[in-house]
Design a protein around this motif. Structure first.
Motif, short mmCIF file in Angstrom:
data_model
loop_
_atom_site.label_atom_id
_atom_site.label_comp_id
_atom_site.label_asym_id
_atom_site.label_seq_id
_atom_site.Cartn_x
_atom_site.Cartn_y
_atom_site.Cartn_z
N TYR A 135 0.82 -1.23 0.00
CA TYR A 135 0.00 0.00 0.00
C TYR A 135 0.85 1.27 0.00
O TYR A 135 0.38 2.34 0.33
CB TYR A 135 -0.98 -0.06 1.19
N ARG A 136 2.12 1.11 -0.40
CA ARG A 136 3.01 2.27 -0.57
C ARG A 136 3.05 2.66 -2.05
O ARG A 136 3.01 1.82 -2.93
CB ARG A 136 4.42 1.95 -0.08
N TYR A 137 3.19 3.97 -2.29
CA TYR A 137 3.30 4.46 -3.66
C TYR A 137 3.98 5.82 -3.63
O TYR A 137 3.61 6.69 -2.84
CB TYR A 137 1.90 4.57 -4.28
N ASP A 138 5.00 6.00 -4.49
CA ASP A 138 5.73 7.28 -4.51
C ASP A 138 5.40 8.13 -5.72
O ASP A 138 6.08 9.11 -6.01
CB ASP A 138 7.24 7.02 -4.44
N GLY A 139 4.35 7.76 -6.43
CA GLY A 139 3.95 8.50 -7.62
C GLY A 139 4.42 7.86 -8.90
O GLY A 139 3.90 8.15 -9.98
N GLN A 144 6.85 1.42 -2.66
CA GLN A 144 7.74 2.34 -1.96
C GLN A 144 7.08 3.71 -1.87
O GLN A 144 6.17 4.02 -2.62
CB GLN A 144 9.08 2.43 -2.69
N GLY A 145 7.56 4.50 -0.91
CA GLY A 145 6.98 5.85 -0.75
C GLY A 145 5.95 5.92 0.35
O GLY A 145 6.02 5.17 1.34
N ASP A 146 4.99 6.82 0.18
CA ASP A 146 3.98 7.06 1.21
C ASP A 146 2.97 5.92 1.30
O ASP A 146 2.76 5.17 0.35
CB ASP A 146 3.24 8.37 0.92
N LEU A 147 2.33 5.86 2.47
CA LEU A 147 1.30 4.84 2.73
C LEU A 147 -0.08 5.38 2.39
O LEU A 147 -0.47 6.43 2.90
CB LEU A 147 1.32 4.45 4.20
N TYR A 148 -0.80 4.66 1.56
CA TYR A 148 -2.16 5.07 1.19
C TYR A 148 -3.20 4.05 1.64
O TYR A 148 -4.36 4.11 1.25
CB TYR A 148 -2.26 5.30 -0.32
N GLY A 149 -2.76 3.14 2.48
CA GLY A 149 -3.66 2.14 3.05
C GLY A 149 -2.86 1.32 4.03
O GLY A 149 -1.63 1.40 4.08
N MET A 150 -3.58 0.53 4.82
CA MET A 150 -2.93 -0.44 5.70
C MET A 150 -3.51 -1.81 5.37
O MET A 150 -4.69 -1.93 5.00
CB MET A 150 -3.18 -0.08 7.16
N PRO A 151 -2.70 -2.87 5.50
CA PRO A 151 -3.22 -4.19 5.16
C PRO A 151 -4.28 -4.65 6.16
O PRO A 151 -4.00 -4.72 7.35
CB PRO A 151 -1.98 -5.08 5.22
N LYS A 152 -5.47 -4.89 5.66
CA LYS A 152 -6.51 -5.51 6.50
C LYS A 152 -5.95 -6.82 7.03
O LYS A 152 -6.12 -7.17 8.19
CB LYS A 152 -7.76 -5.75 5.65
N ASP A 153 -5.29 -7.56 6.14
CA ASP A 153 -4.70 -8.84 6.49
C ASP A 153 -3.80 -9.28 5.35
O ASP A 153 -3.71 -8.62 4.32
CB ASP A 153 -5.77 -9.90 6.73
N LEU A 154 -3.16 -10.40 5.55
CA LEU A 154 -2.52 -11.14 4.47
C LEU A 154 -3.25 -12.47 4.37
O LEU A 154 -3.53 -13.09 5.39
CB LEU A 154 -1.04 -11.36 4.73
N GLY A 155 -3.55 -12.87 3.15
CA GLY A 155 -4.29 -14.11 2.94
C GLY A 155 -3.47 -15.14 2.18
O GLY A 155 -3.64 -15.28 0.97
N PRO A 156 -2.56 -15.86 2.85
CA PRO A 156 -1.79 -16.90 2.16
C PRO A 156 -2.68 -18.06 1.73
O PRO A 156 -3.39 -18.63 2.54
CB PRO A 156 -0.77 -17.35 3.22
N PHE A 157 -2.66 -18.37 0.44
CA PHE A 157 -3.54 -19.40 -0.14
C PHE A 157 -2.82 -20.74 -0.03
O PHE A 157 -1.94 -21.07 -0.82
CB PHE A 157 -3.84 -19.05 -1.59
N ALA A 158 -3.20 -21.52 0.97
CA ALA A 158 -2.51 -22.77 1.28
C ALA A 158 -3.25 -23.97 0.67
O ALA A 158 -4.34 -23.83 0.10
CB ALA A 158 -2.39 -22.94 2.79
N LEU A 159 -2.64 -25.14 0.81
CA LEU A 159 -3.28 -26.38 0.36
C LEU A 159 -3.62 -27.23 1.57
O LEU A 159 -2.78 -27.40 2.47
CB LEU A 159 -2.33 -27.14 -0.57
N GLY A 160 -4.85 -27.73 1.60
CA GLY A 160 -5.28 -28.57 2.70
C GLY A 160 -5.45 -30.02 2.25
O GLY A 160 -5.60 -30.30 1.06
#
Length: 446
Positions: A135-139, A144-160
């Protein structure tokens, strides 16, 4: 006349009262509270979890009320676009990391940097760097650069895998540290695929993958990708890519370990997994609360590995951002931080079994607890720390080129055309759309 004068007087008094109340409470009603709108999506359990966390936020932030707008997952993107177009964007909302550049360039997202990096209550060193950087972007460059959001979560797609079925068929449990080769994976799936009622058709299958969400694991582990390093060239015409796609199609047409189109229409692969009639099935952290009630024991393992000998899969994420037009930037940023970076908020969400912890110390403790399902939660962490990647569409200004790949793929899955033929015909079409996206990005930066 008297009655008429009295009526006019009453109306004037009502108008004056309305003006006074409006002046006190802004657009938030007569209570004087600042009202934020928060738009998100999720399953039933996730909705309940977030509603509970928002309620706790309100308790800890007197004078702030949050109006929740819940949208079905398949309608969310459309409704968010409509809100942006109609200039009725909620104060706080979910968004895809692939939209960061477009949303910043069109002034949709507020810069959160001053509210996060200068905040004593937020420890960015204790949050997954991979997630924050999405969620970083420097233009010019994302990541990289400024933060324009925060991660709600990370969703690793695993195998069961279905441990109960493995035990019943006498199949050794997979090694949690060493992936199957493709050949080994096929053999185990063939052992698990059974006709249990004697009608000549399998009732239990090895697996059943959705091509849109599972093909990446096979392509990447075979040393291929959708894009080159510059993220400007579509590379699906690589022979290693065609080999992985052909293997994926062969699971249905050659090896018969996954339901055919007709069989999937009778009972889709998710329902078969839920009933215990499938040996392997992908598992995301968002599934944990639902899979808690499965009528069998399950656990996680690495995805099978192609020619690289190394597993691969994707890591999903959603960002929580603030509208650039919000009337209450401090309060809106405080809600984002509470949902993504606070111990109190995160603990509630993790306890609800709808995501892995955003906080590193909490994630380490959570993964070590093998008493809760799945026991091998460490696999989720390994994906984030080791072999997970971002989806290809997130790297570009829009994902139209990537979506096109899956639009016409059914003939390959049905065995009507080869993977090699398909990638040859699709590559130029996808490249044309990618070129268009590159041009759009350049124009938006001017």
């Amino acid at each position: 006349m008297v009655k008429r004068k009295s009526l006019v007087t009453i109306m004037l008094l009502m108008l004056v009262s309305a003006i006074v109340f409006a002046g006190c409470g802004g657009s938030s009603g007569s209570s004087g509270d600042k009202e934020l709108t928060f738009m998100f999506r999720g399953g039933t359990d996730e909705q309940k979890a977030y509603q509970a966390v928002v309620k706790k936020f309100e308790e800890e932030h007197p004078g702030v009320k949050v109006k929740i707008i819940v949208t079905a997952a398949d309608q969310y993107a459309t409704k968010l676009r409509a809100a942006i177009t109609g200039k009725s964007l909620p104060d706080v909302f979910y968004f895809n990391p692939g939209d960061v550049k477009a949303y910043v360039n069109s002034n949709v997202l507020m810069n959160l940097t001053p509210y996060v990096e200068n905040n004593a209550d937020v420890d960015l060193d204790n949050i997954w760097k991979y997630g924050v950087d999405l969620y970083r972007y420097d233009g010019k460059m994302a990541g990289q650069g400024d933060l324009y959001g925060m991660p709600k979560d990370l969703g690793p797609f695993a195998l069961g895998y279905n441990k109960t079925l493995f035990e019943k068929e006498g199949i050794p449990f997979p090694d949690k540290d060493k992936p199957y080769t493709w050949d080994e994976f096929i053999k185990v799936n063939q052992q698990a695929t059974k006709d249990t009622n004697g009608d000549g058709k399998p009732d239990v299958f090895g697996t059943g993958f959705n091509v849109q969400w599972a093909l990446q694991a096979f392509v990447w582990s075979n040393g291929a990708d959708w894009l080159d390093e510059t993220k400007t060239k579509v590379t699906i015409d690589d022979p290693k890519f065609a080999e992985a796609l052909q293997f994926f199609a062969d699971m249905q047409n050659k090896y018969k370990i996954t339901p055919s189109i007709e069989e999937a229409q009778t009972l889709d692969t998710y329902q078969r997994w839920m009933k215990g009639e499938m040996a392997f099935f992908p598992v995301g952290p968002w599934d944990m609360s639902t899979f808690e009630k499965l009528p069998f024991e399950y656990d996680l393992l690495p995805f099978p590995a192609g020619s690289t000998g190394k597993s691969a899969t994707w890591i999903g994420s959603l960002g929580i951002g603030v509208s650039a037009k919000t009337k209450y930037p401090e309060e809106a940023a405080a809600l984002v931080n509470y949902l993504t970076a606070s111990k109190e908020g995160m603990q509630q969400l993790v306890d609800a079994k709808v995501q892995i912890p955003n906080l590193l110390d909490m994630a380490d403790e959570w993964a070590k607890d093998t008493s809760t399902k799945p026991a091998n939660k460490q696999e989720f962490i390994d994906i984030v720390e080791d072999y997970g990647r971002s989806l290809p569409g997130n790297y570009t200004y829009n994902a139209e080129w990537y979506d096109l790949f899956f639009t016409d793929i059914q003939p390959v899955l049905d065995g009507k055309i080869t993977a090699a033929e398909y990638v040859k015909q699709q590559q130029p079409k996808m490249q044309k759309l990618l070129d268009k996206a590159v041009e759009q990005e350049k124009k938006s930066q001017k």
